[in-house]
Scaffold this active site. Structure first.
Site, mmCIF file in Angstrom:
data_model
loop_
_atom_site.group_PDB
_atom_site.id
_atom_site.type_symbol
_atom_site.label_atom_id
_atom_site.label_comp_id
_atom_site.label_asym_id
_atom_site.label_seq_id
_atom_site.Cartn_x
_atom_site.Cartn_y
_atom_site.Cartn_z
ATOM 1 C CD GLU A 1 -1.405 -2.380 2.004
ATOM 2 O OE1 GLU A 1 -2.226 -3.093 2.585
ATOM 3 O OE2 GLU A 1 -0.170 -2.616 1.996
ATOM 4 N NE ARG B 1 25.338 -25.689 -9.288
ATOM 5 C CZ ARG B 1 24.528 -26.466 -8.602
ATOM 6 N NH1 ARG B 1 23.963 -26.016 -7.492
ATOM 7 N NH2 ARG B 1 24.284 -27.698 -9.018
#
Length: 351
Positions: free
Chosen positions: A53, A211
């Site tokens: 918000e 990775r």
């Protein structure tokens, strides 16, 4: 109603951008709409930082700031009503004099749980709830499971040959293709932890990192009851934190922690420990025995099975046996298919 659903779908779309970065908080998206035009958008980007918000309202450009109080804010999850790492979002909506709030689903967290909606209504804000409620709850199934079940959301994952074998006793066999491997690393980046058993850690010597995908490494969880694993294995590297659940000792140093559990109640105590350490989700990539233990105990929520449609493994290790499951969807990537399942108990639409 059509417009409300349209804007809520955008909230969900935005919320997903926070995957892997906001836990143990939920993923939340918000849009601000004036006369059927979006003038602001935001989502919760990182745990401890501004909520959806706040980012939504702050995104409104200078020329449209006067329109904020005449607008409707759409939020995928009930705005918070308490002071945590950030101030209450319900207070911000009231402060900005926003006239209407459309909310996807109610928060389950005890500090919110209807209090945000109540605060807004008491301040004279028109509140509409339960717009795309199921989709908004599914978005944060990890968050809801964690708080309702008092345990992490558990995802089982394995790769198997077309004849249902997950490997060989003699050697390590790479079953999934390069494309699917990258998807698996993306999955890892979206979960809080990844878990394997002693046999997998010893035989495959996996890194259990992301990775092949840009993202945070999950915490590595290893079941090693008798502490058989040598420190030379990749799971003991400093690339990520590692927790060893065992039956012999408690200790910790840097990124490595040993947690001693009772062998008779091992799984129950392990899940309680993960809950106490705010581990909201676990991707189980263990061997057949570890995976079958979770299945047998009914301690799983979702399963993702990668099947190489061209590979046959003779005299291999049989894949775990599923039960009480419901197929959600199937994807195909070159030689591999990925089947996504949920437990029937988690999916009332399957009955």
């Amino acid at each position: 109603m059509f417009y409300e659903e349209q804007y809520m779908r955008r909230c969900i779309q935005l919320a997903k951008l926070g995957a892997g970065n906001v836990a143990p908080n939920p993923m939340v998206g918000a849009v601000l709409v004036y006369e059927n035009k979006i003038i602001g958008e935001g989502y919760h980007k990182k745990f401890g930082e501004a909520h959806a918000e706040v980012n939504c309202i702050n995104s409104v450009n200078e020329k449209n700031k006067l329109l904020i109080e005449k607008s409707t804010i759409y939020v995928s999850l009930e705005p918070c009503a308490h002071h945590g790492k950030t101030p209450p979002c319900s207070d911000l909506i009231i402060e900005k004099k926003i006239k209407k709030a459309v909310i996807g689903c109610q928060d389950i967290y005890k500090e919110v749980a209807g209090k945000g909606i109540e605060k807004l209504r008491n301040a004279g804000v028109e509140v509409v709830t339960e717009v795309l409620e199921k989709e908004c709850r599914d978005l944060n199934k990890r968050f809801f499971t964690f708080h309702q079940m008092k345990r992490p959301y558990i995802i089982l994952k394995w790769a198997q040959s077309v004849n249902g074998k997950i490997g060989s006793e003699e050697e390590r066999i790479f079953i999934s293709n390069d494309y699917t491997n990258r998807i698996v690393h993306k999955w890892r980046s979206e979960e809080a932890a990844i878990l394997v058993g002693t046999h997998t850690a010893l035989k495959d010597d996996p890194s259990l990192t992301t990775r092949l995908w840009k993202g945070s490494n999950p915490v590595r969880i290893v079941i090693d009851k008798e502490l058989k694993l040598p420190s030379s294995l990749k799971i003991f590297s400093d690339e990520a934190s590692t927790v060893i659940y065992n039956c012999l000792k408690d200790s910790s140093k840097k990124n490595l922690r040993y947690i001693k559990l009772d062998n008779q109640n091992f799984f129950k105590e392990m899940l309680s420990s993960l809950y106490e350490n705010y581990t909201q989700s676990v991707l189980v990539e263990g061997g057949s025995k570890t995976l079958q233990s979770f299945i047998g105990a009914g301690l799983w929520d979702e399963a993702r099975i990668v099947s190489n449609q061209k590979m046959i493994i003779e005299n291999g290790i049989t894949a775990p046996e599923m039960k009480n499951f419901f197929l959600i969807k199937q994807e195909r990537y070159l030689s591999d298919t990925i089947d996504y399942y949920e437990r029937e108990e988690n999916n009332p639409d399957s009955k």
